[in-house]
Enzyme design. Structure first.
Site, short mmCIF file in Angstrom:
data_model
loop_
_atom_site.label_atom_id
_atom_site.label_comp_id
_atom_site.label_asym_id
_atom_site.label_seq_id
_atom_site.Cartn_x
_atom_site.Cartn_y
_atom_site.Cartn_z
N GLY A 59 -8.43 4.93 0.18
CA GLY A 59 -8.97 3.62 0.50
C GLY A 59 -10.24 3.77 1.32
O GLY A 59 -10.41 4.76 2.04
N GLN A 64 -16.93 1.28 6.94
CA GLN A 64 -16.84 2.73 7.14
C GLN A 64 -18.08 3.46 6.62
O GLN A 64 -18.32 4.59 7.02
CB GLN A 64 -15.59 3.29 6.44
N CYS A 107 -7.09 8.38 8.32
CA CYS A 107 -8.27 7.56 8.03
C CYS A 107 -9.48 8.48 7.85
O CYS A 107 -9.65 9.43 8.61
CB CYS A 107 -8.51 6.59 9.18
N LEU A 108 -10.29 8.16 6.85
CA LEU A 108 -11.50 8.96 6.63
C LEU A 108 -12.46 8.85 7.82
O LEU A 108 -13.31 9.72 8.00
CB LEU A 108 -12.20 8.52 5.34
N HIS A 149 -4.52 -1.57 5.97
CA HIS A 149 -5.36 -0.64 6.74
C HIS A 149 -6.83 -0.94 6.48
O HIS A 149 -7.63 -1.02 7.42
CB HIS A 149 -4.99 0.80 6.30
N GLU A 150 -7.20 -1.12 5.21
CA GLU A 150 -8.61 -1.36 4.87
C GLU A 150 -9.07 -2.75 5.32
O GLU A 150 -10.20 -2.90 5.78
CB GLU A 150 -8.85 -1.16 3.37
N HIS A 153 -10.11 -2.72 8.84
CA HIS A 153 -11.49 -2.24 9.04
C HIS A 153 -12.50 -3.38 8.96
O HIS A 153 -13.49 -3.39 9.69
CB HIS A 153 -11.86 -1.18 7.99
#
Length: 187
Positions: A59, A64, A107-108, A149-150, A153
């Site tokens: 994701g 991000q 998380c990235l 989660h996304e 963000h």
């Protein structure tokens, strides 16, 4: 289907976008609604997918990659070329189950840090597809977790903000070069 982006699920030596990490201010801003879906939005979605696949993610949210827009891409089965990724424009959670599940998240934007996060087990999300059509999606398990989660963000919230066991999280953050001060505790 015209809504689906045909992006090879492969790692690129040089992904098109740069992923921002914990501590970068762009990750803490609320994102703006996308008023019209055009080729620019579709190109951003394609570049986000390429960047996500190149980073072994499932994701990615526009903030991000430094873009203050309400756009997320999700693919919980990146090894399966036959299963297309999801692109959600202006996503929102319309319904969330009362039953909560705890599971590990990463998380990235906080690479190599993993921690338990409690989230609703099932959700109903609304969004627009790449043709601007209103859509609704019921999700559970990993897909529900990833979408939540996304969407966090898009509101300037990171998964480390939702970790209840901050004592276990802190050494991981420090070991990976992040500041514990960049965590903004939320319930």
């Amino acid at each position: 289907m015209a809504n689906q982006l045909q992006i090879p699920k492969q790692k690129l030596a040089k992904p098109p976008l740069t992923i921002h990490t914990l501590g970068d201010r762009v990750l803490r801003q609320g994102s703006k609604q996308i008023s019209g879906i055009n080729d620019e939005v579709r190109k951003l979605a394609a570049q986000m997918l390429q960047t996500m696949y190149s980073s072994d993610g499932i994701g990615l949210a526009a903030p991000q990659v430094g873009v203050n827009k309400r756009l997320i891409v999700v693919d919980i089965d990146p090894e399966n070329a036959a299963r297309p990724p999801l692109v959600l424009v202006n996503p929102a959670i319309k319904q969330a189950s009362g039953d909560l599940e705890v599971d590990q998240e990463g998380c990235l934007s906080v690479p190599s840090v993993w921690a338990d996060v409690r989230r609703p087990a099932r959700i109903v999300a609304t969004y627009r597809d790449l043709n601007g059509r209103p859509m609704s999606l019921e999700a559970s398990g990993l897909l529900a977790r990833c979408i939540q989660h996304e969407i966090d963000h898009l509101d300037g919230i990171m998964f480390v903000d939702r970790v209840e066991n901050q004592i276990a999280l802190a050494p991981q953050l420090v070991q990976k070069g992040f500041s514990v001060r960049d965590v903004q505790l939320r319930s």
